[in-house]
Every structure is written in structure tokens, then in C-alpha cells.
Design a protein around this motif. Structure first.
Motif, short mmCIF file in Angstrom:
data_model
loop_
_atom_site.label_atom_id
_atom_site.label_comp_id
_atom_site.label_asym_id
_atom_site.label_seq_id
_atom_site.Cartn_x
_atom_site.Cartn_y
_atom_site.Cartn_z
N TRP B 77 2.11 -2.39 8.10
CA TRP B 77 3.46 -1.61 7.68
C TRP B 77 3.30 -1.43 6.05
O TRP B 77 3.46 -0.56 5.61
CB TRP B 77 4.57 -2.28 8.08
N ALA B 78 2.85 -2.55 5.54
CA ALA B 78 2.93 -2.56 3.98
C ALA B 78 1.78 -1.43 3.68
O ALA B 78 2.24 -0.80 2.63
CB ALA B 78 2.49 -3.84 3.45
N THR B 83 8.62 4.63 6.23
CA THR B 83 9.98 4.15 5.75
C THR B 83 10.87 5.22 5.91
O THR B 83 12.10 4.97 5.41
CB THR B 83 9.69 3.53 4.71
N GLU B 84 10.73 6.57 6.37
CA GLU B 84 11.73 7.53 6.37
C GLU B 84 11.38 8.28 7.70
O GLU B 84 10.31 9.07 7.57
CB GLU B 84 11.64 8.24 5.14
N LEU B 89 7.95 9.79 5.74
CA LEU B 89 7.30 9.31 4.76
C LEU B 89 6.94 7.77 4.41
O LEU B 89 7.81 7.10 5.64
CB LEU B 89 8.33 9.50 3.61
N ARG B 90 6.00 7.51 4.09
CA ARG B 90 5.36 6.13 4.01
C ARG B 90 5.66 5.07 3.06
O ARG B 90 6.34 5.49 1.78
CB ARG B 90 4.11 6.03 4.21
N THR B 91 5.02 3.66 3.08
CA THR B 91 5.34 3.07 2.20
C THR B 91 4.70 3.30 0.55
O THR B 91 4.72 2.63 -0.20
CB THR B 91 4.93 1.60 2.52
N ALA B 92 3.51 3.99 0.99
CA ALA B 92 2.95 4.34 -0.58
C ALA B 92 2.97 6.10 -0.41
O ALA B 92 2.71 6.67 0.30
CB ALA B 92 1.55 3.89 -0.51
N PRO B 93 3.10 6.49 -1.73
CA PRO B 93 3.26 7.90 -1.97
C PRO B 93 1.95 8.67 -1.70
O PRO B 93 0.93 8.16 -1.93
CB PRO B 93 3.74 7.99 -3.39
N HIS B 177 -2.80 2.82 -4.03
CA HIS B 177 -1.65 2.63 -3.80
C HIS B 177 -1.48 1.63 -2.57
O HIS B 177 -0.91 0.50 -2.61
CB HIS B 177 -0.75 3.66 -3.40
N ASN B 181 -0.49 -2.53 -2.09
CA ASN B 181 0.55 -2.99 -0.90
C ASN B 181 0.15 -4.17 -0.05
O ASN B 181 0.65 -5.13 -0.08
CB ASN B 181 1.10 -1.67 -0.37
#
Lengths: 227, 227
Positions: B77-78, B83-84, B89-93, B177, B181
Motif C-alpha cells: 500500500w505504501a 488513496t483516492e 490516485l496513489r500514495t506516490a505521485p 517516490h 515510501n
């Protein structure tokens, strides 16, 4: 970058001219500027990693308002702060601990170079360079609007000396490590940030007066999110 | 990777053959394997971002002991968790939200592909591929010793379609990124991790059976730190 360079220190043949107290060592060969001590960063407490990772979103619209020196200190530390005194190891890993990245901060008050050793800034200019930087970034408004633009530059040769042709990908990956830390720290401070990768390298170098061996890799505008 | 591929699902012309319940969608064109639901990740609580950043150090020596499914879930997950829900959209851009990265997990129990959508794993093999992966990484013992090796692969073409020749540097930055994480999440879980960038790309691709459009970018061994 327009505006006069702040070079209150004069160094001739490596000798600091007396009477220029408060001057710091910048990058080699650059005009040396006013040294600004940063407050000690928080290294415990604040928002959890999981919450920051879950809440992080790209923020491209910012409300007015500068960042405090405490906030700037915390962001610079998250990016490249030293977390182990012995070897000078930092918050983000680097291949061979060679640390090829240099951090620049652009605000309404000028251009600053972050020095991890001593956790301090060297002021290189007192002009607001955000407009020029935005132009170099194809006019992206987030760069002009944010209270702070963090520019990560890379010195490929530092890593190439050990890793040869694989060095460039390492340096980009390391810029990503640093960028993610900045994004997460911004969230933890209640601020917003966005990744900007689209810019003309040469124009950014000129806007910041980067030495020839430094290549701009990444711009991260940080500020108060617009309501 | 040695050991038989687990392909309990059969798909002909896009139609899932009845009776193959529990099979998940892997990457296009790959053998589809057993689907493993991951427990819901924690998205609040745990160690603060600042403490994780301050404590993170490269850990290259690991004690024996597998990771729990909860720990694997949290690390995945990290790295790439959604996350959206709206746009995924995810934990890292990621540049243009194009998400060019694919995550593979290698443990004693086999090879797994992480699917952010649905937060689940697809098991591609039941063989322990850590030894082969270590050989591809020039014999680095951390890769063979760690309970879990996370391999980040990139599909450059996904980002090149929009960003052309600048895409490669974006993809490497994005791998950074994700890597940061993973390192921070490992610290927050009381685990250790290390960045491995030195490997033979082709050998890693063969060890994992990667599709031709995926390039291995980064290996992160994660495990219980040696005492």
C-alpha cells in the motif's frame, strides 16, 4: 535570476577576509552569501507516516502567505537533512552515500542554497525569482504562486565516478526519494505541494545561476493550499 | 524463475472460463494466477513521518523470519496503494497520473504481482526466487537473505506517450517516490530495508518473467534487521 547577488563575503585564495563574519561556505566557486541558521528540525512527533501518505495529493493552487523559517527548516531537513553525524548520512538514501543532489529554495525573499552540514542556508540573491522560475517551467502558475519553490539539482559526475553509466538513473531515483520526503513533510505541516518535471533545464539553470556541473531535476512548489 | 507457474485460470478471447473463481487479472498477456486478498492497510496511526525519516538507515543484514500478510499489505500500500477512489490516485505521485510502475514481491512462498485496484496480489509462481534474484543483482546477499524483495518495474511507454523523451527521467523519479515510501513504511513497521540499484536488467527480467515492455528499475530487500 534578476536582483543583485548577495556576496558579503570575499574569499581570496581560500582565505576568508577578516570582518566578514556570518558568511557560509556555498558550493565551490560560487559567490558566498549571507548565512542563515535554521531552527532545529523536529525529528519525532507530528503526523504519522501512514496518514501523510494517505492524505498526500498534488496541490497546484495556493493561498497567499509565506512559510515560517520553522516550516522551511523542516522541509529542508526532510529533503536532505543529516540524520547520522558520523558519516553524514541523510534522510534519503543515496548510492554509495555520494549525495549528488543540491537543494535550492526560491521565495519572495530570494534564492537560498541548503547546506545539510550545519543545517543552514546560504542566501545567494535577495530577488524574488519565482516568476522567472515559472517562465522556465513553461509558465506553470503553481511555481509562481507557491510561497516556496524547492529545486533539486543533480551533479551526475559525483555518482558517475563510482557507478559509470548507471549513475544517471540512480541520481533520478534519489531525486524521487527526496521529492517524496518533501511531499510527505508538506502534508504533515498542513501544507500542499506538487511535482513539476516539465521545464527547460537551461532556463532553470540560468534563473538560479547554477554552476555548470549541476542539472536541475525536479521543482516542487510548496505553500498553503487554496481553500 | 524456476518452479511451475501457477495458472489456475484460463482466459480465452477475454472470457474467463467458468469454474475458475478466485482468479485475478494480472498484467495483460501473462498467465493469470491465484488471487490473494490483502488485509486493509492502516491509513492512520503508527510512527510519525519525522521519526521514520530520522531513523531510516540502510539495513543489509537480516534475521530469519517471514513477514506477515499484514506487513506485506502495508508495504504494498505504501508503495502503490490507491488513496483516492475516483481517479485511482496513489500514495506516490505520477506524471499525468499515468502510473508506469508495476510492483513485484518475491518471498520464500513465490512471486507475486501487486494490483493496486482491489489491493490484492496475483501469485505468479510458488518457487522461492530470491536466490535467482540475488544472482541477477551481482550476488548481493541482502537480496537472498531478506524475507521480501520488492521489485519496481517500469513501463516507459506509458509515460512516453504523453511526455516523449522526458518520460524516462520521470519514471525513474517516480520509482524513487515509491522507494522512499517503502523505506519509511519499513521503519514504521520495525523492519529494515536497503536500496539495490546494481543488477543486470535482463537477468532480473528473466528471473521474474517480466513482460517485454517492463524494465526492472529498483530492488528493495525488506526484512527483520539482524540483531
Amino acid at each position: 535570476m534578476k536582483g543583485k547577488l548577495i556576496a558579503v563575503c570575499v574569499v581570496i585564495a581560500g582565505v576568508l577576509i577578516p570582518g566578514t563574519v556570518g558568511c557560509g561556505q556555498g558550493r565551490e566557486g560560487e559567490p558566498r552569501g549571507k548565512e542563515i541558521a535554521l531552527p532545529a528540525p523536529a525529528t519525532t512527533g507530528g503526523m504519522s507516516f501512514t496518514e501523510a501518505a494517505a492524505k498526500r495529493r498534488s496541490v497546484r493552487e495556493f493561498a497567499p502567505g509565506a512559510l515560517s523559517l520553522e516550516q522551511i527548516s523542516q522541509l529542508a531537513w526532510a529533503a536532505q537533512g543529516i540524520t547520522e553525524a558520523g558519516r553524514g548520512l541523510r534522510t534519503a538514501p543515496s548510492a554509495g552515500a555520494l549525495y549528488p543532489l543540491e537543494l535550492y529554495l526560491v521565495t519572495k525573499d530570494g534564492l537560498f542554497h541548503y547546506l545539510p552540514q550545519g543545517h543552514k542556508l546560504i542566501q545567494l540573491s535577495d530577488a524574488d525569482g519565482r516568476g522567472d522560475l515559472s517562465k522556465a517551467a513553461l509558465g506553470q502558475s503553481s511555481v509562481a504562486q507557491a510561497a516556496l519553490d524547492i529545486v533539486i539539482a543533480g551533479v551526475f559526475s559525483r555518482t558517475e565516478a563510482k557507478y559509470g553509466e548507471r549513475a544517471r538513473q540512480y541520481v533520478y531515483i534519489e531525486a524521487g526519494h527526496v521529492g517524496q520526503n518533501i511531499h510527505l513533510q508538506a502534508v504533515a505541516l498542513g501544507l500542499g505541494s506538487v511535482s513539476v518535471g516539465a521545464f527547460r533545464d537551461q532556463a532553470v539553470s540560468e534563473a538560479l545561476g547554477l554552476p555548470g556541473d549541476q542539472t536541475p531535476l525536479y521543482i516542487i512548489p510548496v505553500g498553503h493550499p487554496a481553500a
